[in-house]
Motif scaffolding. Structure first.
Motif, mmCIF file in Angstrom:
data_model
loop_
_atom_site.group_PDB
_atom_site.id
_atom_site.type_symbol
_atom_site.label_atom_id
_atom_site.label_comp_id
_atom_site.label_asym_id
_atom_site.label_seq_id
_atom_site.Cartn_x
_atom_site.Cartn_y
_atom_site.Cartn_z
ATOM 1 N N MET A 150 49.969 11.748 31.224
ATOM 2 C CA MET A 150 50.907 12.798 30.853
ATOM 3 C C MET A 150 51.837 13.110 32.019
ATOM 4 S SD MET A 150 52.213 14.890 28.714
ATOM 5 C CE MET A 150 51.091 14.595 27.340
ATOM 6 N N GLU A 151 53.087 13.332 31.708
ATOM 7 C CA GLU A 151 54.051 13.764 32.726
ATOM 8 C C GLU A 151 54.132 15.281 32.697
ATOM 9 O OE1 GLU A 151 58.873 13.722 33.168
ATOM 10 O OE2 GLU A 151 57.911 11.773 32.789
ATOM 11 N N TYR A 152 54.141 15.885 33.883
ATOM 12 C CA TYR A 152 54.254 17.340 33.993
ATOM 13 C C TYR A 152 55.563 17.683 34.697
ATOM 14 C CZ TYR A 152 49.391 17.188 32.631
ATOM 15 O OH TYR A 152 48.232 16.942 31.939
ATOM 16 N N ARG A 153 56.185 18.759 34.222
ATOM 17 C CA ARG A 153 57.463 19.183 34.773
ATOM 18 C C ARG A 153 57.432 20.679 35.056
ATOM 19 N NH1 ARG A 153 62.173 16.237 31.115
ATOM 20 N NH2 ARG A 153 61.416 14.076 31.337
ATOM 21 N N LYS A 154 58.209 21.090 36.038
ATOM 22 C CA LYS A 154 58.358 22.523 36.314
ATOM 23 C C LYS A 154 59.214 23.158 35.225
ATOM 24 C CE LYS A 154 55.988 22.848 40.107
ATOM 25 N NZ LYS A 154 54.708 23.600 40.109
ATOM 26 N N LEU A 155 58.742 24.264 34.710
ATOM 27 C CA LEU A 155 59.466 24.968 33.651
ATOM 28 C C LEU A 155 60.465 25.921 34.307
ATOM 29 C CD1 LEU A 155 59.739 25.440 30.590
ATOM 30 C CD2 LEU A 155 57.980 27.216 30.795
ATOM 31 N N GLY A 156 61.590 25.353 34.716
ATOM 32 C CA GLY A 156 62.627 26.156 35.362
ATOM 33 C C GLY A 156 62.092 26.883 36.572
ATOM 34 N N ARG A 157 62.541 28.121 36.749
ATOM 35 C CA ARG A 157 62.167 28.912 37.922
ATOM 36 C C ARG A 157 60.825 29.618 37.763
ATOM 37 N NH1 ARG A 157 67.179 32.290 36.174
ATOM 38 N NH2 ARG A 157 66.299 33.836 34.745
ATOM 39 N N THR A 158 60.143 29.400 36.618
ATOM 40 C CA THR A 158 58.846 30.062 36.421
ATOM 41 C C THR A 158 57.795 29.560 37.392
ATOM 42 O OG1 THR A 158 57.973 28.452 34.819
ATOM 43 C CG2 THR A 158 59.342 30.259 33.952
ATOM 44 N N GLY A 159 57.948 28.316 37.850
ATOM 45 C CA GLY A 159 56.922 27.704 38.676
ATOM 46 C C GLY A 159 55.783 27.098 37.880
ATOM 47 N N LEU A 160 55.768 27.321 36.564
ATOM 48 C CA LEU A 160 54.719 26.755 35.716
ATOM 49 C C LEU A 160 54.908 25.245 35.595
ATOM 50 C CD1 LEU A 160 54.795 29.395 32.832
ATOM 51 C CD2 LEU A 160 52.962 29.121 34.519
ATOM 52 N N SER A 161 53.806 24.516 35.675
ATOM 53 C CA SER A 161 53.821 23.079 35.476
ATOM 54 C C SER A 161 53.347 22.800 34.057
ATOM 55 C CB SER A 161 52.903 22.380 36.484
ATOM 56 O OG SER A 161 52.900 20.976 36.290
ATOM 57 N N VAL A 162 54.243 22.264 33.223
ATOM 58 C CA VAL A 162 53.925 22.086 31.802
ATOM 59 C C VAL A 162 54.021 20.617 31.425
ATOM 60 C CG1 VAL A 162 54.669 24.410 31.185
ATOM 61 C CG2 VAL A 162 56.317 22.531 31.077
ATOM 62 N N SER A 163 53.219 20.235 30.446
ATOM 63 C CA SER A 163 53.258 18.863 29.948
ATOM 64 C C SER A 163 54.585 18.614 29.237
ATOM 65 C CB SER A 163 52.087 18.614 29.004
ATOM 66 O OG SER A 163 52.000 19.604 27.993
ATOM 67 N N ALA A 164 55.140 17.420 29.451
ATOM 68 C CA ALA A 164 56.407 17.082 28.803
ATOM 69 C C ALA A 164 56.263 17.106 27.284
ATOM 70 C CB ALA A 164 56.885 15.705 29.269
ATOM 71 N N ILE A 165 55.088 16.790 26.796
ATOM 72 C CA ILE A 165 54.788 16.906 25.373
ATOM 73 C C ILE A 165 53.976 18.183 25.170
ATOM 74 C CG2 ILE A 165 53.776 15.805 23.351
ATOM 75 C CD1 ILE A 165 56.083 14.231 24.713
ATOM 76 N N GLY A 166 54.533 19.108 24.407
ATOM 77 C CA GLY A 166 53.841 20.349 24.075
ATOM 78 C C GLY A 166 53.551 20.387 22.585
ATOM 79 N N LEU A 167 52.885 21.452 22.170
ATOM 80 C CA LEU A 167 52.497 21.595 20.770
ATOM 81 C C LEU A 167 53.243 22.753 20.119
ATOM 82 C CD1 LEU A 167 48.600 21.237 20.961
ATOM 83 C CD2 LEU A 167 50.228 19.509 20.154
#
Length: 382
Positions: free
Chosen positions: A1-18
């Motif tokens: 899975m690729e993870y990306r920063k969700l803008g300035r939130t600092g959250l690391s989220v999966s590129a594929i979400g549900l």
């Protein structure tokens, strides 16, 4: 899975979400099975727009033991009345629905509190000049939501939200079909057949500006309706008369500026797997340009789609990234420091272009790449 920063939130989220719609109507057992499968694939991000109490209860049970590692995007202003979903701007109903959401999801906070479905400018003013935004800010101050978001289908309204500085996350509908359509306060316009009967050329300028503003200002985008309600996966239903694969749709959305994740409405583990296949897909499997070429009524001629077909550059320039950073400066009218630093970090810069033209021979959309490199050199200075 690729993870990306969700803008300035600092959250690391999966590129594929549900997206949650695929879980509606499932039993508790099936919900838990599908969530376990998704999490095993590395998915850590989910949108919960639905106010259905049965759905929320099942998701809450499915996330037992996973909550600390899972990012939940829950919606404000979505209530459940008389056995059905209702969008509201009543602040008391909104707060009551929020409290109920936390209880059913078995959590004491939402990572993102998404102000639900703001598509017209009058409604935008109602939300952002009234008690709803004040409630969202109070819940954020209390730590019961960590970041404020807004969902919309209208780029003009979404731009207003981004420029307000109050929104950290935008949920927006993105696919090659919708990107051709101008802003509208009627969401149904996005899929009306008659709106695709005329010639349409290039991405709507307001949509492109929105994505670029989000990238520049650090507002993370998570995408809804990536398959166009399934129409883009069907040759018969697609406005283009050609079918995309799930991987191609996902690749298109995930290469737009500002996009961190795509919320896919999966009804079973097989559909989850088809979305997750994007992570291991080859460059050829991800290539969406084959569907978008050679159409009379729809054209992206002269427009950089960040598809990467221009590669390889003989001197190593990442042409798509140079174009993206240059376009961000055009959107702002100057070179923001963050964009300058991203450009500086590239291994090779526009000034190194030797004007051989090999990239233009590869480009499926006839972009004047050498001209773009010259303009980028003048803008950045190297």
């Amino acid at each position: 899975m690729e993870y990306r920063k969700l803008g300035r939130t600092g959250l690391s989220v999966s590129a594929i979400g549900l997206g949650c719609e695929g879980f509606i109507g499932l039993s508790e057992e099936d919900t838990c099975r599908q969530m376990d499968f998704a999490i095993a694939q590395g998915i850590n991000f989910m949108d919960m727009y639905s106010s259905n109490p049965g759905l929320r209860t099942n998701i809450g049970k499915a996330l037992v033991g996973y909550r600390p590692q899972f990012v939940i995007q829950g919606h404000l202003c979505a209530t459940w009345e008389n056995g059905q979903y209702l969008r509201t701007r009543d602040v008391d109903k909104t707060l009551a629905a929020f409290e109920e959401q936390l209880r059913l999801l078995r959590t004491d906070y939402l990572d993102i509190g998404m102000i639900h479905y703001v598509d017209d400018e009058k409604d935008f003013r109602c939300v952002f000049e009234g008690p709803i935004i004040q409630l969202a800010l109070r819940l954020k101050q209390e730590g019961r939501i960590r970041h404020i978001g807004m969902s919309s289908h209208n780029p003009r309204v979404a731009i207003k939200a981004v420029e307000s500085g109050l929104v950290d996350v935008l949920m927006f509908s993105i696919n090659p079909c919708y990107d051709l359509q101008p802003a509208s306060e009627e969401v149904e316009d996005l899929w009306k057949d008659e709106n695709y009967e005329r010639e349409l050329h290039n991405i709507d300028p307001e949509r492109e500006l929105l994505y670029e503003l989000c990238e520049q200002k650090g507002v993370g985008i998570d995408v809804m309706k990536v398959y166009g309600g399934g129409d883009l996966l069907s040759e018969a239903n697609s406005p283009f008369g050609k079918a995309f694969t799930p991987v191609q749709c996902l690749e298109y959305a995930l290469t737009r500026p500002g996009v961190a994740s795509v919320m896919v409405g999966c009804r079973n583990c097989e559909e989850v797997q088809r979305a997750v296949d994007w992570c291991s897909a080859t460059k050829e499997e991800k290539d969406y340009t084959s569907v978008m070429q050679g159409m009379d009524r729809f054209s992206w001629k002269g427009h950089c789609m960040y598809c990467g077909h221009c590669a390889p550059c003989v001197v190593g320039i990442d042409v798509a990234s140079v174009n993206k950073y240059y376009n961000l400066t055009v959107a702002e009218g100057f070179v923001p420091e963050t964009v300058r630093e991203h450009y500086k970090a590239l291994s090779h810069h526009a000034s190194e272009c030797i004007r051989c033209g090999s990239c233009e021979k590869n480009c499926p959309f006839g972009v004047d790449i050498r001209g773009h490199m010259q303009r980028a050199t003048e803008r950045f200075g190297y």
